[in-house]
Design a protein around this motif. Structure first.
Motif, PDB file in Angstrom:
ATOM      1  N   LYS A  15       0.820  -1.213   0.000  1.00  0.00           N
ATOM      2  CA  LYS A  15       0.000   0.000   0.000  1.00  0.00           C
ATOM      3  C   LYS A  15       0.857   1.268   0.000  1.00  0.00           C
ATOM      4  O   LYS A  15       0.417   2.315  -0.436  1.00  0.00           O
ATOM      5  CB  LYS A  15      -0.926   0.023   1.219  1.00  0.00           C
ATOM      6  CG  LYS A  15      -2.125  -0.861   1.076  1.00  0.00           C
ATOM      7  CD  LYS A  15      -2.984  -0.778   2.322  1.00  0.00           C
ATOM      8  CE  LYS A  15      -4.101  -1.792   2.251  1.00  0.00           C
ATOM      9  NZ  LYS A  15      -4.892  -1.811   3.489  1.00  0.00           N
ATOM     10  N   ARG A  16       2.073   1.167   0.511  1.00  0.00           N
ATOM     11  CA  ARG A  16       2.953   2.332   0.599  1.00  0.00           C
ATOM     12  C   ARG A  16       3.686   2.644  -0.709  1.00  0.00           C
ATOM     13  O   ARG A  16       4.341   3.672  -0.809  1.00  0.00           O
ATOM     14  CB  ARG A  16       3.966   2.139   1.715  1.00  0.00           C
ATOM     15  CG  ARG A  16       3.345   2.349   3.070  1.00  0.00           C
ATOM     16  CD  ARG A  16       4.400   2.483   4.138  1.00  0.00           C
ATOM     17  NE  ARG A  16       4.130   1.433   5.120  1.00  0.00           N
ATOM     18  CZ  ARG A  16       5.028   0.639   5.642  1.00  0.00           C
ATOM     19  NH1 ARG A  16       6.283   0.748   5.313  1.00  0.00           N
ATOM     20  NH2 ARG A  16       4.688  -0.279   6.512  1.00  0.00           N
ATOM     21  N   ILE A  17       3.589   1.768  -1.683  1.00  0.00           N
ATOM     22  CA  ILE A  17       4.277   1.984  -2.948  1.00  0.00           C
ATOM     23  C   ILE A  17       3.508   3.011  -3.771  1.00  0.00           C
ATOM     24  O   ILE A  17       2.313   2.880  -3.987  1.00  0.00           O
ATOM     25  CB  ILE A  17       4.446   0.659  -3.722  1.00  0.00           C
ATOM     26  CG1 ILE A  17       5.325  -0.276  -2.909  1.00  0.00           C
ATOM     27  CG2 ILE A  17       5.024   0.913  -5.110  1.00  0.00           C
ATOM     28  CD1 ILE A  17       5.410  -1.674  -3.444  1.00  0.00           C
ATOM     29  N   ARG A  18       4.214   4.029  -4.218  1.00  0.00           N
ATOM     30  CA  ARG A  18       3.576   5.135  -4.927  1.00  0.00           C
ATOM     31  C   ARG A  18       3.746   4.986  -6.429  1.00  0.00           C
ATOM     32  O   ARG A  18       4.676   4.351  -6.904  1.00  0.00           O
ATOM     33  CB  ARG A  18       4.219   6.453  -4.505  1.00  0.00           C
ATOM     34  CG  ARG A  18       4.128   6.719  -3.027  1.00  0.00           C
ATOM     35  CD  ARG A  18       4.948   7.919  -2.668  1.00  0.00           C
ATOM     36  NE  ARG A  18       6.335   7.671  -3.088  1.00  0.00           N
ATOM     37  CZ  ARG A  18       7.396   8.182  -2.540  1.00  0.00           C
ATOM     38  NH1 ARG A  18       7.270   9.001  -1.544  1.00  0.00           N
ATOM     39  NH2 ARG A  18       8.594   7.910  -2.974  1.00  0.00           N
ATOM     40  N   GLY A  19       2.859   5.629  -7.158  1.00  0.00           N
ATOM     41  CA  GLY A  19       2.958   5.658  -8.610  1.00  0.00           C
ATOM     42  C   GLY A  19       3.572   6.954  -9.104  1.00  0.00           C
ATOM     43  O   GLY A  19       4.093   7.027 -10.205  1.00  0.00           O
ATOM     44  N   CYS A  66      12.369  -0.621 -12.448  1.00  0.00           N
ATOM     45  CA  CYS A  66      12.732  -1.856 -13.156  1.00  0.00           C
ATOM     46  C   CYS A  66      11.813  -3.023 -12.796  1.00  0.00           C
ATOM     47  O   CYS A  66      11.431  -3.796 -13.670  1.00  0.00           O
ATOM     48  CB  CYS A  66      14.189  -2.208 -12.882  1.00  0.00           C
ATOM     49  SG  CYS A  66      15.327  -0.992 -13.556  1.00  0.00           S
ATOM     50  N   PHE A  67      11.444  -3.153 -11.531  1.00  0.00           N
ATOM     51  CA  PHE A  67      10.575  -4.256 -11.143  1.00  0.00           C
ATOM     52  C   PHE A  67       9.175  -4.087 -11.720  1.00  0.00           C
ATOM     53  O   PHE A  67       8.654  -4.967 -12.388  1.00  0.00           O
ATOM     54  CB  PHE A  67      10.491  -4.378  -9.615  1.00  0.00           C
ATOM     55  CG  PHE A  67       9.468  -5.384  -9.173  1.00  0.00           C
ATOM     56  CD1 PHE A  67       9.752  -6.737  -9.248  1.00  0.00           C
ATOM     57  CD2 PHE A  67       8.224  -4.987  -8.725  1.00  0.00           C
ATOM     58  CE1 PHE A  67       8.808  -7.681  -8.867  1.00  0.00           C
ATOM     59  CE2 PHE A  67       7.278  -5.918  -8.343  1.00  0.00           C
ATOM     60  CZ  PHE A  67       7.568  -7.267  -8.413  1.00  0.00           C
ATOM     61  N   TRP A  68       8.574  -2.935 -11.508  1.00  0.00           N
ATOM     62  CA  TRP A  68       7.178  -2.731 -11.883  1.00  0.00           C
ATOM     63  C   TRP A  68       6.944  -2.737 -13.378  1.00  0.00           C
ATOM     64  O   TRP A  68       5.855  -3.042 -13.850  1.00  0.00           O
ATOM     65  CB  TRP A  68       6.646  -1.434 -11.270  1.00  0.00           C
ATOM     66  CG  TRP A  68       6.585  -1.533  -9.798  1.00  0.00           C
ATOM     67  CD1 TRP A  68       7.421  -0.945  -8.891  1.00  0.00           C
ATOM     68  CD2 TRP A  68       5.671  -2.309  -9.027  1.00  0.00           C
ATOM     69  NE1 TRP A  68       7.085  -1.306  -7.619  1.00  0.00           N
ATOM     70  CE2 TRP A  68       6.001  -2.149  -7.676  1.00  0.00           C
ATOM     71  CE3 TRP A  68       4.602  -3.134  -9.357  1.00  0.00           C
ATOM     72  CZ2 TRP A  68       5.300  -2.770  -6.659  1.00  0.00           C
ATOM     73  CZ3 TRP A  68       3.899  -3.757  -8.332  1.00  0.00           C
ATOM     74  CH2 TRP A  68       4.259  -3.565  -7.006  1.00  0.00           C
ATOM     75  N   LYS A  74      18.817  -6.877 -13.545  1.00  0.00           N
ATOM     76  CA  LYS A  74      18.704  -7.663 -12.315  1.00  0.00           C
ATOM     77  C   LYS A  74      17.512  -7.228 -11.460  1.00  0.00           C
ATOM     78  O   LYS A  74      16.842  -8.045 -10.849  1.00  0.00           O
ATOM     79  CB  LYS A  74      19.979  -7.525 -11.482  1.00  0.00           C
ATOM     80  CG  LYS A  74      21.159  -8.267 -12.036  1.00  0.00           C
ATOM     81  CD  LYS A  74      22.359  -8.096 -11.128  1.00  0.00           C
ATOM     82  CE  LYS A  74      23.587  -8.762 -11.723  1.00  0.00           C
ATOM     83  NZ  LYS A  74      24.765  -8.579 -10.879  1.00  0.00           N
ATOM     84  N   LYS A  75      17.257  -5.921 -11.406  1.00  0.00           N
ATOM     85  CA  LYS A  75      16.165  -5.418 -10.579  1.00  0.00           C
ATOM     86  C   LYS A  75      14.794  -5.738 -11.171  1.00  0.00           C
ATOM     87  O   LYS A  75      13.792  -5.635 -10.487  1.00  0.00           O
ATOM     88  CB  LYS A  75      16.281  -3.903 -10.405  1.00  0.00           C
ATOM     89  CG  LYS A  75      17.448  -3.475  -9.564  1.00  0.00           C
ATOM     90  CD  LYS A  75      17.453  -1.976  -9.385  1.00  0.00           C
ATOM     91  CE  LYS A  75      18.621  -1.558  -8.520  1.00  0.00           C
ATOM     92  NZ  LYS A  75      18.533  -0.166  -8.107  1.00  0.00           N
ATOM     93  N   LEU A  90       2.956  -8.179 -14.335  1.00  0.00           N
ATOM     94  CA  LEU A  90       4.126  -7.501 -14.898  1.00  0.00           C
ATOM     95  C   LEU A  90       4.078  -7.482 -16.423  1.00  0.00           C
ATOM     96  O   LEU A  90       4.449  -6.482 -17.053  1.00  0.00           O
ATOM     97  CB  LEU A  90       5.407  -8.160 -14.386  1.00  0.00           C
ATOM     98  CG  LEU A  90       5.618  -8.064 -12.864  1.00  0.00           C
ATOM     99  CD1 LEU A  90       6.829  -8.876 -12.436  1.00  0.00           C
ATOM    100  CD2 LEU A  90       5.733  -6.623 -12.403  1.00  0.00           C
ATOM    101  N   GLU A  91       3.609  -8.564 -17.024  1.00  0.00           N
ATOM    102  CA  GLU A  91       3.463  -8.595 -18.488  1.00  0.00           C
ATOM    103  C   GLU A  91       2.446  -7.560 -18.949  1.00  0.00           C
ATOM    104  O   GLU A  91       2.635  -6.906 -19.977  1.00  0.00           O
ATOM    105  CB  GLU A  91       3.042  -9.990 -18.967  1.00  0.00           C
ATOM    106  CG  GLU A  91       4.164 -10.996 -18.991  1.00  0.00           C
ATOM    107  CD  GLU A  91       5.240 -10.696 -20.033  1.00  0.00           C
ATOM    108  OE1 GLU A  91       4.993  -9.913 -20.971  1.00  0.00           O
ATOM    109  OE2 GLU A  91       6.343 -11.246 -19.897  1.00  0.00           O
TER     110      GLU A  91
END
Length: 138
Positions: A15-19, A66-68, A74-75, A90-91
């Motif tokens: 929930k703390r992850i921002r856009g 990189c993750f999102w 690597k990330k 992710l796709e």
């Protein structure tokens, strides 16, 4: 492999992850501003709501985690657990990015994607940004 935190704790973390206004975005914004360029934020009327908008130049910059956004570094690797959830998510993020970039191009704008993993190399990043913003459209 199972998650090492409870579902409630994981939910709280997510929930703390921002856009918007992420650390990578703030770093790029500060760098662009220090180079003397001025911009608008989060173009609501442009496909994908780009992070930085240079209206006079008809150019935008997307700052992607990189993750999102499922980068090939690597990330950008998916987690080891709950792949049935993460891989389609992710796709879909990747597909949406491609679609929005095609829309940006179709309306006569240009875009630059800056990945989270590129931010460490400030000298190269500066050169990339200046080259992108100074290049004539077309």
């Amino acid at each position: 492999m199972t998650d090492h935190v409870s579902k409630e704790k994981r939910s709280e973390i997510m929930k703390r992850i921002r856009g918007k206004n992420t650390t990578p975005e703030l770093i790029v914004r500060k760098l662009v501003y220090s180079l003397g360029y001025r911009y608008r934020l989060h173009g609501k009327n442009l496909p994908g709501k780009p992070d930085l908008v240079f209206s006079g130049r008809k150019k935008v910059i997307f700052v992607h985690g990189c993750f999102w956004h499922y980068h090939t570094c690597k990330k950008g690797k998916p987690p080891k657990s709950n792949l049935d959830y993460w891989l389609p998510k992710l796709e879909e993020n990747r597909r949406r990015d491609t679609y929005n970039q095609e829309l940006i191009t179709s309306i006569g704008w240009e875009f630059l994607v800056i990945w989270q993993c590129q931010i460490r190399d400030t000298d190269t990043l500066k050169k990339t940004i200046v080259a992108f913003l100074e290049k004539l459209n077309g």
